[in-house]
Scaffold this active site. Structure first.
Site, PDB file in Angstrom:
ATOM      1  N   ASP A 171       0.840  -1.205   0.000  1.00  0.00           N
ATOM      2  CA  ASP A 171       0.000   0.000   0.000  1.00  0.00           C
ATOM      3  C   ASP A 171       0.879   1.260   0.000  1.00  0.00           C
ATOM      4  O   ASP A 171       2.102   1.165   0.172  1.00  0.00           O
ATOM      5  CB  ASP A 171      -0.920  -0.043   1.239  1.00  0.00           C
ATOM      6  CG  ASP A 171      -2.255   0.632   0.975  1.00  0.00           C
ATOM      7  OD1 ASP A 171      -2.339   1.491   0.085  1.00  0.00           O
ATOM      8  OD2 ASP A 171      -3.241   0.307   1.688  1.00  0.00           O
ATOM      9  N   GLU A 204       0.090  -0.288  -5.312  1.00  0.00           N
ATOM     10  CA  GLU A 204      -0.910   0.782  -5.414  1.00  0.00           C
ATOM     11  C   GLU A 204      -0.221   2.081  -5.851  1.00  0.00           C
ATOM     12  O   GLU A 204      -0.724   3.178  -5.630  1.00  0.00           O
ATOM     13  CB  GLU A 204      -1.651   0.971  -4.081  1.00  0.00           C
ATOM     14  CG  GLU A 204      -2.415  -0.264  -3.659  1.00  0.00           C
ATOM     15  CD  GLU A 204      -3.538   0.019  -2.667  1.00  0.00           C
ATOM     16  OE1 GLU A 204      -4.159   1.096  -2.735  1.00  0.00           O
ATOM     17  OE2 GLU A 204      -3.782  -0.856  -1.821  1.00  0.00           O
ATOM     18  N   TRP A 205       0.935   1.927  -6.440  1.00  0.00           N
ATOM     19  CA  TRP A 205       1.798   3.025  -6.849  1.00  0.00           C
ATOM     20  C   TRP A 205       1.048   4.077  -7.690  1.00  0.00           C
ATOM     21  O   TRP A 205       1.016   5.259  -7.306  1.00  0.00           O
ATOM     22  CB  TRP A 205       2.994   2.379  -7.528  1.00  0.00           C
ATOM     23  CG  TRP A 205       4.050   3.188  -8.142  1.00  0.00           C
ATOM     24  CD1 TRP A 205       4.120   4.554  -8.218  1.00  0.00           C
ATOM     25  CD2 TRP A 205       5.228   2.676  -8.766  1.00  0.00           C
ATOM     26  NE1 TRP A 205       5.266   4.910  -8.867  1.00  0.00           N
ATOM     27  CE2 TRP A 205       5.967   3.786  -9.214  1.00  0.00           C
ATOM     28  CE3 TRP A 205       5.730   1.396  -8.996  1.00  0.00           C
ATOM     29  CZ2 TRP A 205       7.183   3.643  -9.892  1.00  0.00           C
ATOM     30  CZ3 TRP A 205       6.937   1.267  -9.658  1.00  0.00           C
ATOM     31  CH2 TRP A 205       7.657   2.375 -10.104  1.00  0.00           C
ATOM     32  N   PRO A 206       0.409   3.699  -8.811  1.00  0.00           N
ATOM     33  CA  PRO A 206      -0.249   4.770  -9.590  1.00  0.00           C
ATOM     34  C   PRO A 206      -1.368   5.488  -8.835  1.00  0.00           C
ATOM     35  O   PRO A 206      -1.510   6.705  -8.966  1.00  0.00           O
ATOM     36  CB  PRO A 206      -0.795   4.055 -10.827  1.00  0.00           C
ATOM     37  CG  PRO A 206      -0.605   2.600 -10.614  1.00  0.00           C
ATOM     38  CD  PRO A 206       0.340   2.395  -9.499  1.00  0.00           C
ATOM     39  N   LEU A 207      -2.114   4.765  -8.017  1.00  0.00           N
ATOM     40  CA  LEU A 207      -3.197   5.417  -7.253  1.00  0.00           C
ATOM     41  C   LEU A 207      -2.655   6.579  -6.413  1.00  0.00           C
ATOM     42  O   LEU A 207      -3.242   7.648  -6.361  1.00  0.00           O
ATOM     43  CB  LEU A 207      -3.881   4.369  -6.365  1.00  0.00           C
ATOM     44  CG  LEU A 207      -4.850   4.882  -5.292  1.00  0.00           C
ATOM     45  CD1 LEU A 207      -6.053   5.585  -5.927  1.00  0.00           C
ATOM     46  CD2 LEU A 207      -5.335   3.743  -4.412  1.00  0.00           C
ATOM     47  N   TYR A 208      -1.505   6.353  -5.777  1.00  0.00           N
ATOM     48  CA  TYR A 208      -0.938   7.390  -4.915  1.00  0.00           C
ATOM     49  C   TYR A 208      -0.113   8.420  -5.704  1.00  0.00           C
ATOM     50  O   TYR A 208       0.232   9.471  -5.173  1.00  0.00           O
ATOM     51  CB  TYR A 208      -0.079   6.742  -3.811  1.00  0.00           C
ATOM     52  CG  TYR A 208      -0.935   6.027  -2.778  1.00  0.00           C
ATOM     53  CD1 TYR A 208      -1.445   6.710  -1.676  1.00  0.00           C
ATOM     54  CD2 TYR A 208      -1.271   4.687  -2.924  1.00  0.00           C
ATOM     55  CE1 TYR A 208      -2.247   6.066  -0.735  1.00  0.00           C
ATOM     56  CE2 TYR A 208      -2.073   4.029  -1.994  1.00  0.00           C
ATOM     57  CZ  TYR A 208      -2.560   4.728  -0.899  1.00  0.00           C
ATOM     58  OH  TYR A 208      -3.356   4.092   0.023  1.00  0.00           O
ATOM     59  N   ASP A 232     -10.642   2.798  -3.607  1.00  0.00           N
ATOM     60  CA  ASP A 232     -11.066   1.492  -3.086  1.00  0.00           C
ATOM     61  C   ASP A 232     -12.483   1.146  -3.532  1.00  0.00           C
ATOM     62  O   ASP A 232     -13.376   1.999  -3.506  1.00  0.00           O
ATOM     63  CB  ASP A 232     -11.071   1.511  -1.550  1.00  0.00           C
ATOM     64  CG  ASP A 232      -9.687   1.679  -0.964  1.00  0.00           C
ATOM     65  OD1 ASP A 232      -8.710   1.778  -1.737  1.00  0.00           O
ATOM     66  OD2 ASP A 232      -9.588   1.719   0.275  1.00  0.00           O
TER      67      ASP A 232
HETATM   68  C1  GLA Z   1      -6.060   1.381   1.369  1.00  0.00           C
HETATM   69  C2  GLA Z   1      -6.119   0.376   0.236  1.00  0.00           C
HETATM   70  C3  GLA Z   1      -7.182  -0.670   0.526  1.00  0.00           C
HETATM   71  C4  GLA Z   1      -6.890  -1.357   1.850  1.00  0.00           C
HETATM   72  C5  GLA Z   1      -6.759  -0.325   2.959  1.00  0.00           C
HETATM   73  C6  GLA Z   1      -6.250  -0.962   4.243  1.00  0.00           C
HETATM   74  O1  GLA Z   1      -7.209   2.150   1.445  1.00  0.00           O
HETATM   75  O2  GLA Z   1      -6.369   1.010  -0.992  1.00  0.00           O
HETATM   76  O3  GLA Z   1      -7.268  -1.607  -0.521  1.00  0.00           O
HETATM   77  O4  GLA Z   1      -5.708  -2.099   1.718  1.00  0.00           O
HETATM   78  O5  GLA Z   1      -5.847   0.716   2.602  1.00  0.00           O
HETATM   79  O6  GLA Z   1      -6.058  -0.044   5.269  1.00  0.00           O
END
Ligand code: GLA
Length: 421
Positions: A171, A204-208, A232
Site C-alpha cells: 500500500d 498501489e503506486w499509480p493510485l498514490y 477502493d
Molecule cells: C487502502 C487500500 C485498501 C486497503 C486499505 C487498508 O485504502 O487502498 O485496498 O488495503 O488501505 O487499510
C-alpha cells in the site's frame, strides 16, 4: 463462373484480414516485471472490503482479522470448488500486525489474533494447495496505522520470504514525498526479487501518484505484477460504476500496458455481499473479465448464495478473464446509456459486453452490427456467438454483415463470446 471468382476473391480478402488480425493482436506489450508470475491475472480472496480492520475477537470472533478467519476461508476455498476454478491466493490485507516490530526490527503478527504466526498460517494454507498473500506499506505506517516498511524494505521482504509468503500487497499510505513513493515501490520490488522466493507484487503506486503527476505505466509494469489505479471498491453500484467510468476514460493510457506479468487492478470483486443487485453482480463479473483484472474476491465464503457462487465460479467467464493472449479489453462506444466493451481473445475470438447504464425503465433492446466489432475483424466471414451472461445460451452462427439484437436489464450486462469458425 464470375460468381465463383468473386467468391474466391472474397475468401482471399477475408483470409488476409484474418492474418492481419493475428499479427495485430499478437504484438507483445511493454516489458513486464521478470519474475515469471501473474502470467494471467491473479485469482484469489482478499479480506479488506468485507472484513476491514475488525480487531475485536472478543465480541466478534467470526469476523475479526485472525488466523481462524483465514484458516476457515482456506478450507472452503479447497472444499467448495474455488481452488478448482482457479482462485488460488488467499490474501491478508491491513491489520494483521502487532503495533510494534520485534527486537530484531522484524514485523510480527499480532500474537493474540495469529497465535501460529504467519509462518504457521502459511504452512496451513500451503497444505490446502493454496498460496498466501500478505500486506505492508511503502510509507511510515499502513493505512490503518500499523508499522510501515519505509527504511525496512530488505528486512521485510526477507521476513515475508522466510515465512513462505507468496504475494505482497504493498500500500502507499503515509509516504512523505512522491520521490519516496516511487523509490520505495522500486526498492521493494528488487528486495522481493533478491529473496529468491516467487512473490507476486501487487502495487498501489499509480493510485498514490495521480494526485502529484501522471504515472509512468511502462515503468510501473517493470516493477509490479499488478497495480491499483483508482479508489477502493465499496459494496455498492455507485462504486463499481465509478471504477468502470475511470477505466474507460483513461483507457488510452492504461489498456495497452497490461499483459502477461502485469495487470491493471480495478480492486476486489464484491459479488456475494450486500450492496449489488443480481444484475450489478453480473456486470462486475463480466467487466472484470473484459478488463483482464485480478479476480480477488472479498466476501464471506461461509455465507454466500448459490447464485453468487455460481457467478464467481463460472468457468466460461473465468476463461475470458484468464485468456492466454493477455490483452485487456476496452470500451468501444457509449450510446444512449448503453456501453459496448470488447476484448480480443486467443484463437481470434472476441468477448463483447453490453452494459445498460440507464437506471430508469425496464430491460432495453440493443442492436449491434457485427461488422462494428473488433475493428471489423471479430467475425470474418462468420462466427459462432455464445451468450455467457446473464445466462449461458448458444445464439448460433452470425455473418459479418448481420446484426445482433440483445436485451439488457437496467445496470446489467450481456456478455458474449464470438468464436471464429
Ligand atoms: C487502502 C487500500 C485498501 C486497503 C486499505 C487498508 O485504502 O487502498 O485496498 O488495503 O488501505 O487499510
Amino acid at each position: 463462373m464470375m460468381k465463383l471468382k468473386s467468391r474466391v476473391q472474397q475468401q482471399g480478402f477475408l483470409l488476409a484480414l484474418r492474418f492481419l488480425a493475428v499479427v495485430l493482436w499478437s504484438f507483445p506489450g511493454a516489458r513486464a516485471l521478470d519474475n515469471g508470475l501473474a502470467i494471467t491475472p491473479t485469482m484469489g480472496w482478499l479480506h479488506w472490503e468485507r472484513f476491514m480492520c475488525n480487531l475485536d475477537c472478543q465480541e466478534e470472533p467470526d469476523s475479526c482479522i485472525s488466523e481462524k478467519l483465514f484458516m476457515q476461508m482456506a478450507e472452503l476455498m479447497e472444499s467448495d470448488g474455488w481452488k478448482d476454478v482457479g482462485y488460488e491466493y488467499l490474501c491478508i490485507d491491513d491489520c494483521w500486525m502487532a503495533p510494534e516490530r520485534d527486537s530484531n526490527g522484524r514485523l510480527q503478527a499480532d500474537p493474540k489474533r495469529f497465535p501460529s504466526g504467519i509462518r504457521g498460517l502459511a504452512d496451513y494454507v500451503h497444505s490446502k494447495g493454496l498460496k498466501l498473500g500478505i500486506y505492508a506499506d511503502v510509507g511510515n505506517k499502513t493505512c490503518a496505522g500499523f508499522p510501515g516498511s519505509f527504511g525496512h524494505y530488505d528486512i521485510d521482504a526477507k521476513t515475508f520470504a522466510d515465512w513462505g509468503v507468496d504475494l505482497l500487497k504493498f500500500d502507499g499510505c503515509y509516504c512523505d514525498s512522491v520521490e519516496h513513493l516511487e523509490k520505495g515501490y522500486k526498492r521493494m520490488s528488487l528486495a522481493l526479487n533478491r529473496t529468491g522466493r516467487s512473490i507476486v507484487y501487487s502495487c498501489e503506486w499509480p493510485l498514490y501518484m495521480w494526485p502529484f503527476r501522471k504515472p509512468n505505466y511502462t515503468e510501473i509494469r517493470q516493477y509490479c505484477n499488478h497495480w491499483r489505479n483508482f479508489e477502493d471498491v465499496y459494496d455498492s453500484w455507485q462504486s463499481v460504476k465509478s471504477i468502470l467510468a475511470w477505466t474507460s476514460s483513461n483507457q488510452k493510457r492504461i489498456v495497452d500496458v497490461a499483459g502477461p506479468g502485469g495487470w491493471n487492478d480495478p480492486d476486489m470483486l464484491v459479488i456475494g455481499n450486500f450492496g449489488l443487485s443480481w444484475d450489478q453482480q453480473v456486470t462486475q463479473m463480466a467487466l472484470w473479465a473484459i478488463m483482464a483484472a485480478p479476480l480477488l474476491m472479498s466476501n464471506d465464503l461461509r455465507h454466500i448464495s448459490p447464485q453468487a457462487k455460481a457467478l464467481l465460479q463460472d468457468k466460461d467467464v473465468i476463461a475470458i478473464n484468464q485468456d492466454p493472449l493477455g490483452k485487456q479489453g476496452y470500451r468501444l462506444r457509449k450510446e444512449d446509456n448503453i456501453e459496448v466493451w470488447e476484448r480480443p481473445l486467443s484463437d481470434l475470438a472476441w468477448a463483447v459486453a453490453m452494459v445498460n447504464l440507464q437506471e430508469i425503465g425496464g430491460p432495453r433492446f440493443h442492436t449491434i452490427s457485427i461488422a462494428s466489432l473488433g475493428q471489423g475483424l471479430a467475425c470474418i466471414p462468420d462466427c459462432m456467438i455464445t451468450q455467457l451472461l446473464p445466462e449461458k445460451k448458444k445464439l448460433g452462427f452470425y455473418q459479418w454483415t448481420s446484426d445482433l439484437k440483445t436485451k439488457i436489464n437496467p445496470t446489467g450486462t450481456v456478455l458474449l463470446r464470438l468464436a471464429a469458425t
